[in-house]
Design a protein around this motif. Structure first.
Motif, mmCIF file in Angstrom:
data_model
loop_
_atom_site.group_PDB
_atom_site.id
_atom_site.type_symbol
_atom_site.label_atom_id
_atom_site.label_comp_id
_atom_site.label_asym_id
_atom_site.label_seq_id
_atom_site.Cartn_x
_atom_site.Cartn_y
_atom_site.Cartn_z
ATOM 1 N N GLU A 182 0.781 -1.255 0.087
ATOM 2 C CA GLU A 182 0.115 -0.051 0.031
ATOM 3 C C GLU A 182 0.737 1.268 -0.043
ATOM 4 O O GLU A 182 0.421 2.263 -0.621
ATOM 5 N N THR A 183 1.941 1.345 0.607
ATOM 6 C CA THR A 183 2.793 2.350 0.753
ATOM 7 C C THR A 183 3.552 2.637 -0.708
ATOM 8 O O THR A 183 3.781 3.948 -0.918
ATOM 9 N N ASP A 227 0.898 4.336 -2.725
ATOM 10 C CA ASP A 227 0.627 5.783 -2.432
ATOM 11 C C ASP A 227 1.688 6.667 -2.945
ATOM 12 O O ASP A 227 1.453 7.613 -3.480
ATOM 13 N N GLN A 228 2.922 5.938 -2.863
ATOM 14 C CA GLN A 228 3.940 6.845 -3.612
ATOM 15 C C GLN A 228 3.744 6.955 -5.099
ATOM 16 O O GLN A 228 3.976 7.971 -5.675
ATOM 17 N N GLU A 243 0.907 6.930 -6.761
ATOM 18 C CA GLU A 243 -0.134 7.561 -6.883
ATOM 19 C C GLU A 243 0.211 9.037 -6.881
ATOM 20 O O GLU A 243 -0.107 10.262 -7.764
ATOM 21 N N CYS A 244 1.247 9.171 -5.806
ATOM 22 C CA CYS A 244 1.386 10.973 -5.778
ATOM 23 C C CYS A 244 2.510 11.335 -6.797
ATOM 24 O O CYS A 244 2.465 12.298 -7.494
#
Length: 95
Positions: A48-49, A52-53, A55-56
């Motif tokens: 998940e982390t 998230d990165q 997607e950012c």
């Protein structure tokens, strides 16, 4: 044909060297290698982390590209307006 974990790790290493060393002359080749791998996958299981990165980073890329596109449209509009003005100069007698 499959790439081994050793080959993938080497590609990760090379990519990190290019990125952290700001080796702009090798950015295109690095991106091309990574693009080939990504295009060959249908899906990938990521933590998940990491998602998230990613997607950012994708949001930043999309925003920058959108801004650049808007600037280019503004420049083209200004150039078109300038070209029209040169072709049709104002009538000096009427001024």
């Amino acid at each position: 044909m499959k790439m081994t974990q050793k080959e993938l790790s080497h590609l990760v290493f090379l990519s990190e060297v290019v990125l952290t060393g700001k080796k702009k002359s090798l950015m295109e080749e690095t991106l091309q290698c990574l693009l080939y791998i990504v295009k060959s996958l249908e899906e990938v299981d990521l933590p998940e982390t990491v998602i998230d990165q990613i997607e950012c980073l994708m949001a930043t890329i999309e925003s920058d590209l959108r801004d650049e596109n808007e600037r280019m449209q503004e420049i083209r509009g200004h150039l078109d307006w300038t070209q029209k003005r040169r072709r049709n100069p104002p009538d000096v007698d009427r001024l």
